[in-house]
Design a protein around this motif. Structure first.
Motif, PDB file in Angstrom:
ATOM      1  N   ALA A  82      -2.986   0.422  13.819  1.00  0.00           N
ATOM      2  CA  ALA A  82      -2.840  -0.089  12.565  1.00  0.00           C
ATOM      3  C   ALA A  82      -3.541   0.696  11.458  1.00  0.00           C
ATOM      4  CB  ALA A  82      -3.423  -1.433  12.543  1.00  0.00           C
ATOM      5  N   ARG A  83      -3.095   1.848  11.328  1.00  0.00           N
ATOM      6  CA  ARG A  83      -3.761   2.778  10.473  1.00  0.00           C
ATOM      7  C   ARG A  83      -2.513   3.288   9.316  1.00  0.00           C
ATOM      8  NH1 ARG A  83      -7.773   5.962  14.246  1.00  0.00           N
ATOM      9  NH2 ARG A  83      -9.250   4.032  14.786  1.00  0.00           N
ATOM     10  N   PRO A  84      -1.755   2.427   8.591  1.00  0.00           N
ATOM     11  CA  PRO A  84      -0.805   2.994   7.724  1.00  0.00           C
ATOM     12  C   PRO A  84      -1.613   4.041   6.498  1.00  0.00           C
ATOM     13  CG  PRO A  84      -1.432   0.639   7.007  1.00  0.00           C
ATOM     14  CD  PRO A  84      -2.098   1.059   8.316  1.00  0.00           C
ATOM     15  N   ALA A  85      -0.576   4.951   6.220  1.00  0.00           N
ATOM     16  CA  ALA A  85      -1.269   6.265   5.549  1.00  0.00           C
ATOM     17  C   ALA A  85      -1.217   5.526   3.928  1.00  0.00           C
ATOM     18  CB  ALA A  85      -0.467   7.409   5.551  1.00  0.00           C
ATOM     19  N   ASP A  86      -0.228   4.997   3.434  1.00  0.00           N
ATOM     20  CA  ASP A  86      -0.408   4.503   1.999  1.00  0.00           C
ATOM     21  C   ASP A  86      -1.651   3.572   1.832  1.00  0.00           C
ATOM     22  OD1 ASP A  86       1.893   5.754   1.658  1.00  0.00           O
ATOM     23  OD2 ASP A  86       3.228   4.255   1.760  1.00  0.00           O
ATOM     24  N   VAL A  87      -2.306   4.000   0.520  1.00  0.00           N
ATOM     25  CA  VAL A  87      -3.413   3.232   0.246  1.00  0.00           C
ATOM     26  C   VAL A  87      -2.889   1.748  -0.316  1.00  0.00           C
ATOM     27  CG1 VAL A  87      -5.111   2.856  -1.993  1.00  0.00           C
ATOM     28  CG2 VAL A  87      -4.757   4.971  -0.703  1.00  0.00           C
ATOM     29  N   SER A  88      -1.776   1.693  -0.758  1.00  0.00           N
ATOM     30  CA  SER A  88      -1.216   0.331  -1.199  1.00  0.00           C
ATOM     31  C   SER A  88      -1.223  -0.550   0.033  1.00  0.00           C
ATOM     32  CB  SER A  88      -0.001   0.412  -1.895  1.00  0.00           C
ATOM     33  OG  SER A  88       1.097   0.933  -0.980  1.00  0.00           O
ATOM     34  N   ALA A  89      -1.170  -0.011   1.039  1.00  0.00           N
ATOM     35  CA  ALA A  89      -1.146  -0.838   2.497  1.00  0.00           C
ATOM     36  C   ALA A  89      -2.334  -1.840   2.739  1.00  0.00           C
ATOM     37  CB  ALA A  89      -0.652  -0.256   3.605  1.00  0.00           C
ATOM     38  N   TYR A  90      -3.458  -1.572   1.837  1.00  0.00           N
ATOM     39  CA  TYR A  90      -4.838  -2.111   2.111  1.00  0.00           C
ATOM     40  C   TYR A  90      -5.063  -3.131   1.266  1.00  0.00           C
ATOM     41  CZ  TYR A  90      -5.065   1.613   5.991  1.00  0.00           C
ATOM     42  OH  TYR A  90      -4.483   2.304   6.851  1.00  0.00           O
ATOM     43  N   THR A  91      -4.456  -3.821   0.441  1.00  0.00           N
ATOM     44  CA  THR A  91      -4.765  -4.854  -0.284  1.00  0.00           C
ATOM     45  C   THR A  91      -5.210  -5.928   0.442  1.00  0.00           C
ATOM     46  OG1 THR A  91      -2.522  -5.992  -0.376  1.00  0.00           O
ATOM     47  CG2 THR A  91      -2.998  -4.110  -2.225  1.00  0.00           C
ATOM     48  N   LEU A  92      -6.064  -6.983  -0.373  1.00  0.00           N
ATOM     49  CA  LEU A  92      -6.437  -7.900   0.160  1.00  0.00           C
ATOM     50  C   LEU A  92      -5.371  -8.952   0.817  1.00  0.00           C
ATOM     51  CD1 LEU A  92      -9.517  -8.980  -1.812  1.00  0.00           C
ATOM     52  CD2 LEU A  92      -9.703  -8.251   0.433  1.00  0.00           C
ATOM     53  N   THR A  93      -4.328  -9.000   0.149  1.00  0.00           N
ATOM     54  CA  THR A  93      -3.152  -9.872   0.502  1.00  0.00           C
ATOM     55  C   THR A  93      -2.736  -9.164   1.983  1.00  0.00           C
ATOM     56  OG1 THR A  93      -2.435 -10.177  -1.891  1.00  0.00           O
ATOM     57  CG2 THR A  93      -0.776 -10.389   0.016  1.00  0.00           C
TER      58      THR A  93
END
Length: 272
Positions: free
Chosen positions: A63-74
């Motif tokens: 569970a380590r997606p590359a995009d920063v946008s994948a790590y929002t609190l949502t």
């Protein structure tokens, strides 16, 4: 440890305790992982609770997606809900530390039907923290590291000189820090953790409302991250049975520095 597939990712979840016990979902912070709860789990199991300590997005190898946008609190809050679904758990007691507490506040406020109780450790209700940032310059200074962790050089800085910065951060927990320092050398692990900071936007918490589930907030007076104002004003954002547990002489790393006292607080909140 079991692997739980959810939202196209694979999460490592460490389960324990009686199979018929009330479920407890434990959410770790940075730079730690689910092992930060190892010292309190025996007490929870003895009390008859079924525990699920989850390695969150960026931590679990699957569970380590590359995009920063994948790590929002949502996104990370949705992970927790999806893992509960995959486990067949309709609602659980939540215990969260640091970023895990941030996720806990999100779930308790936005998905109260999935949360039986909340024990938030170190990080207060985000709206209380936003208030403290406005009225207390000292609180802003405490969070200065946040912007550093968002910078492209953060990985190099934290791992330089045999990960000296990480070791200094975790100094209060002694040799237990070494397991986290070693783990941060896994491909993508440190970047995944730092991406939580990089993806953070205050708009994600600006609309967060009151919590209506029974809640305990655990704050420690030697915490270098959160000051007293945010701790005290968290009460304003809970419309349910609430307790502030203040620990003296304890740093930010409560689960490993004061496991007995924390286990007492968790069990008192759950009511077992």
């Amino acid at each position: 440890m079991i692997e739980v597939k959810a939202r196209g990712l694979t999460f490592d979840v460490h389960e324990g305790g009686p199979e018929d016990g009330e479920p407890v979902l434990l959410l770790h912070g940075f730079p730690q992982d689910s092992r930060e709860f190892d010292l309190i789990l025996p007490r929870l199991h003895e009390a008859g609770l079924r525990t699920y300590a989850m390695d969150q997005r960026g931590c679990s190898p699957g569970a380590r997606p590359a995009d920063v946008s994948a790590y929002t609190l949502t996104a990370v809050a949705a992970d927790a809900i999806a893992v509960l679904d995959a486990l067949g758990v309709d609602s659980a007691h939540l215990v969260g530390h640091d970023w895990g507490a941030q996720v806990g506040w999100q779930l308790a406020a936005r998905h109260p039907d999935r949360v039986r109780t909340l024990t938030a450790i170190s990080v207060p209700h985000p709206r209380a923290l936003m208030l403290a940032l406005r009225v207390r310059p000292s609180q802003k200074a405490r969070l200065a590291y946040f912007e550093v962790f968002r910078r492209p050089f953060a990985e190099r800085m934290l791992l330089a000189q045999h990960a000296l910065a990480l070791r200094l951060m975790l100094r209060p927990i002694g040799m237990r820090a070494e397991q986290y320092v070693a783990a941060m050398r896994e491909p993508g692990r440190l970047t995944g953790g730092l991406n939580w900071y990089r993806a953070y936007d205050s708009s994600q918490v600006a609309s967060l409302g009151v919590v209506t589930v029974p809640t305990t907030y655990v704050w420690s007076d030697k915490d270098g991250v959160v000051g007293l104002t945010a701790a005290l004003r968290t009460r304003d954002w809970v419309r349910a049975d609430y307790q502030l547990v203040a620990m003296r002489g304890v740093s930010h790393w409560v689960p490993e520095q004061a496991p007995r006292e924390l286990a007492d607080a968790v069990l008192a909140r759950i009511g077992v």
